[in-house]
Motif scaffolding. Sequence first.
Motif, PDB file in Angstrom:
ATOM      1  N   LEU A 119       0.805  -1.223   0.000  1.00 11.08           N
ATOM      2  CA  LEU A 119       0.000   0.000   0.000  1.00 11.08           C
ATOM      3  C   LEU A 119       0.839   1.274   0.000  1.00 11.08           C
ATOM      4  CD1 LEU A 119      -2.979  -0.821   2.402  1.00 11.08           C
ATOM      5  CD2 LEU A 119      -3.022  -0.544  -0.070  1.00 11.08           C
ATOM      6  N   HIS A 120       1.950   1.275   0.746  1.00  6.06           N
ATOM      7  CA  HIS A 120       2.735   2.497   0.910  1.00  6.06           C
ATOM      8  C   HIS A 120       3.943   2.560  -0.019  1.00  6.06           C
ATOM      9  CE1 HIS A 120       0.439   3.889   4.398  1.00  6.06           C
ATOM     10  NE2 HIS A 120       0.420   2.640   4.794  1.00  6.06           N
ATOM     11  N   PHE A 124       2.833   1.381  -5.978  1.00  5.83           N
ATOM     12  CA  PHE A 124       1.390   1.274  -5.766  1.00  5.83           C
ATOM     13  C   PHE A 124       0.728   2.635  -5.922  1.00  5.83           C
ATOM     14  CE2 PHE A 124      -2.393   1.377  -3.066  1.00  5.83           C
ATOM     15  CZ  PHE A 124      -3.076   0.278  -3.552  1.00  5.83           C
ATOM     16  N   ARG A 125       1.352   3.689  -5.376  1.00  6.48           N
ATOM     17  CA  ARG A 125       0.789   5.033  -5.519  1.00  6.48           C
ATOM     18  C   ARG A 125       0.684   5.419  -6.991  1.00  6.48           C
ATOM     19  NH1 ARG A 125       4.194   5.899  -0.983  1.00  6.48           N
ATOM     20  NH2 ARG A 125       3.061   6.611   0.872  1.00  6.48           N
ATOM     21  N   THR A 126       1.751   5.164  -7.722  1.00  8.37           N
ATOM     22  CA  THR A 126       1.740   5.500  -9.146  1.00  8.37           C
ATOM     23  C   THR A 126       0.664   4.713  -9.888  1.00  8.37           C
ATOM     24  OG1 THR A 126       4.124   5.934  -9.037  1.00  8.37           O
ATOM     25  CG2 THR A 126       3.154   5.601 -11.220  1.00  8.37           C
ATOM     26  N   GLY A 127       0.564   3.425  -9.590  1.00  9.91           N
ATOM     27  CA  GLY A 127      -0.455   2.600 -10.230  1.00  9.91           C
ATOM     28  C   GLY A 127      -1.859   3.038  -9.859  1.00  9.91           C
ATOM     29  N   LEU A 128      -2.042   3.438  -8.601  1.00  7.17           N
ATOM     30  CA  LEU A 128      -3.353   3.887  -8.137  1.00  7.17           C
ATOM     31  C   LEU A 128      -3.782   5.156  -8.861  1.00  7.17           C
ATOM     32  CD1 LEU A 128      -5.477   3.036  -6.024  1.00  7.17           C
ATOM     33  CD2 LEU A 128      -4.393   4.615  -4.439  1.00  7.17           C
ATOM     34  N   VAL A 129      -2.860   6.105  -8.977  1.00  9.64           N
ATOM     35  CA  VAL A 129      -3.160   7.356  -9.684  1.00  9.64           C
ATOM     36  C   VAL A 129      -3.464   7.070 -11.154  1.00  9.64           C
ATOM     37  CG1 VAL A 129      -2.188   9.548 -10.471  1.00  9.64           C
ATOM     38  CG2 VAL A 129      -1.834   8.808  -8.114  1.00  9.64           C
ATOM     39  N   SER A 130      -2.662   6.198 -11.764  1.00  9.39           N
ATOM     40  CA  SER A 130      -2.881   5.852 -13.168  1.00  9.39           C
ATOM     41  C   SER A 130      -4.238   5.178 -13.369  1.00  9.39           C
ATOM     42  CB  SER A 130      -1.757   4.939 -13.649  1.00  9.39           C
ATOM     43  OG  SER A 130      -1.972   4.530 -14.979  1.00  9.39           O
ATOM     44  N   ALA A 131      -4.580   4.240 -12.460  1.00 10.34           N
ATOM     45  CA  ALA A 131      -5.868   3.548 -12.571  1.00 10.34           C
ATOM     46  C   ALA A 131      -7.035   4.514 -12.396  1.00 10.34           C
ATOM     47  CB  ALA A 131      -5.940   2.432 -11.532  1.00 10.34           C
ATOM     48  N   ALA A 132      -6.923   5.421 -11.404  1.00  8.13           N
ATOM     49  CA  ALA A 132      -7.991   6.397 -11.170  1.00  8.13           C
ATOM     50  C   ALA A 132      -8.140   7.328 -12.363  1.00  8.13           C
ATOM     51  CB  ALA A 132      -7.704   7.191  -9.905  1.00  8.13           C
ATOM     52  N   ASP A 133      -7.017   7.729 -12.946  1.00  9.09           N
ATOM     53  CA  ASP A 133      -7.060   8.624 -14.107  1.00  9.09           C
ATOM     54  C   ASP A 133      -7.712   7.925 -15.302  1.00  9.09           C
ATOM     55  OD1 ASP A 133      -6.054  11.247 -15.312  1.00  9.09           O
ATOM     56  OD2 ASP A 133      -5.216   9.781 -16.690  1.00  9.09           O
ATOM     57  N   MET A 327      -8.033   4.581   3.438  1.00  6.06           N
ATOM     58  CA  MET A 327      -9.297   3.855   3.311  1.00  6.06           C
ATOM     59  C   MET A 327      -9.039   2.381   3.003  1.00  6.06           C
ATOM     60  SD  MET A 327     -12.349   4.474   0.556  1.00  6.06           S
ATOM     61  CE  MET A 327     -11.268   3.948  -0.782  1.00  6.06           C
ATOM     62  N   LEU A 328      -8.126   2.111   2.055  1.00  9.38           N
ATOM     63  CA  LEU A 328      -7.806   0.729   1.710  1.00  9.38           C
ATOM     64  C   LEU A 328      -7.130   0.013   2.883  1.00  9.38           C
ATOM     65  CD1 LEU A 328      -6.473   1.205  -1.933  1.00  9.38           C
ATOM     66  CD2 LEU A 328      -8.703   0.333  -1.224  1.00  9.38           C
ATOM     67  N   GLU A 329      -6.252   0.721   3.578  1.00 10.90           N
ATOM     68  CA  GLU A 329      -5.549   0.117   4.710  1.00 10.90           C
ATOM     69  C   GLU A 329      -6.524  -0.237   5.837  1.00 10.90           C
ATOM     70  OE1 GLU A 329      -1.303   0.935   6.880  1.00 10.90           O
ATOM     71  OE2 GLU A 329      -2.603   2.646   6.490  1.00 10.90           O
ATOM     72  N   LYS A 330      -7.433   0.656   6.103  1.00  6.86           N
ATOM     73  CA  LYS A 330      -8.430   0.405   7.139  1.00  6.86           C
ATOM     74  C   LYS A 330      -9.317  -0.770   6.762  1.00  6.86           C
ATOM     75  CE  LYS A 330     -12.065   2.735   9.804  1.00  6.86           C
ATOM     76  NZ  LYS A 330     -12.819   4.013   9.977  1.00  6.86           N
ATOM     77  N   ALA A 331      -9.727  -0.829   5.498  1.00  6.97           N
ATOM     78  CA  ALA A 331     -10.568  -1.939   5.036  1.00  6.97           C
ATOM     79  C   ALA A 331      -9.817  -3.261   5.110  1.00  6.97           C
ATOM     80  CB  ALA A 331     -11.041  -1.672   3.613  1.00  6.97           C
ATOM     81  N   ALA A 332      -8.522  -3.250   4.733  1.00  4.47           N
ATOM     82  CA  ALA A 332      -7.727  -4.476   4.780  1.00  4.47           C
ATOM     83  C   ALA A 332      -7.511  -4.946   6.217  1.00  4.47           C
ATOM     84  CB  ALA A 332      -6.384  -4.244   4.093  1.00  4.47           C
ATOM     85  N   GLN A 333      -7.239  -4.021   7.123  1.00  7.75           N
ATOM     86  CA  GLN A 333      -7.052  -4.380   8.530  1.00  7.75           C
ATOM     87  C   GLN A 333      -8.339  -4.937   9.137  1.00  7.75           C
ATOM     88  OE1 GLN A 333      -5.610  -0.769  10.287  1.00  7.75           O
ATOM     89  NE2 GLN A 333      -3.488  -1.110   9.643  1.00  7.75           N
TER      90      GLN A 333
END
Length: 417
Positions: A119-120, A124-133, A327-333
């Motif tokens: 997650l951190h 992952f951040r780059t992929g998340l931004v790319s997927a959202a875009d 949000m994802l971290e909280k859901a995973a935990q």
Amino acid sequence: MAEQSKARYTAAVSLGVMGAGFAASLPFVGTPWVSFLQSGFEAGLVGGLADWFAVTALFRHPLGIPIPHTALLPRNREKVTNALVKTIEEDLLSKESIRGKLGQLRIAERLVDGAMAQLHTEAFRTGLVSAADKLLESIPKDRAAELLEQEIRRRLEAIDAQQVLSVVLGIVYEKKYDEKAFDFVLELAEQWTLTAETRERLGAMVAQALGRMQTNGFMQMAVNAFLGFYSEEKLGGLIQQFIISALFDLKRSGDHNRTALLAAIRSRLTTLASDPHAHQEIEGWKQNLLSRWNLAELTAGWVEQLHTRLKQWIQEPEFTDRYVIPMLEKAAQKLRQDAEAMEKLEHWIHEQLSRWIEANHSKIGALIRENVDRFDNETLIQLMEDKVGGDLQWIRVNGALCGFLIGLVLEGIKVLV
């Protein structure tokens, strides 16, 4: 490949030694110890030649002669392939063995833990931004604007005028907006009354009204005397003071006239809420608004502005660091701590894998067959010799040595007998 060549060379040397020993011993036949060695070399030569024949017959015809039951692998290629496929499908990689191995794995836990570990990371951040875009770009803006327009229009048309009036009046009464509006009007009236221009206008109006009065006798004399005594300015001041006094009383919260007026206003407003003509008027305003309002253009502009803002927001660090990743971290935990949910997820994963194995297990054999069939006989034999040829050549070495020793033993037995 080098190991196979070395083994082949060793096998050839062992066979050559046996042949040379046998040939060298021929001139000395009759000498006891030479006969003893000759038997060993002879048996070793036979054993080496027999094993050479056997090893060679696996892959090709010895010396190119089509001897029956030689070149076993090329002649029985289909049988070998079928046996290989069957062994792998039914024994080595059977459905039951694959399911059993997967059943020993806690796949859900590994997936969740692996996802949390990623997650951190910057990737992952780059992929998340790319997927959202990409997700944002995949939304058709014209269709979104059309749907928004339809929804707004549908909701406006569904508005009940009576319900709107009732809600508005409820808010007005609750917040006492009617009293505030009443006080605002009184304040405006007081400001208007206090001006010199108003005083003069009021005096002129009263004087004109009294002058137009048609009375007889004593009353007319009294009116004329009153007008002679009070000028327009005095009359205006007198009326001004009267109005200001009345306004002051109406502004007091406990005044009975104020209470009566507010009650009359509220009664009129309440009656208005159930007045069919008022409802028709509101409906007319609503339809006029919908016809004059270019809702399609407005919604298209709103969607475009929203798209631009979302695109900018996605690129900002707080999009991932402040919103999505927490949000994802909280859901995973939460999922990881829920034993029942994890067990259900584990069961679901195994169920899906089991279905996939059931549907695709036959493709293992098909893949093996496809890979085997793409080689011709010579290439396939070369591959097999590269993998096991070295060990097969050592069979020849062992055959020569074992034959030599057996020959010695047999000759020894003959001497003893």
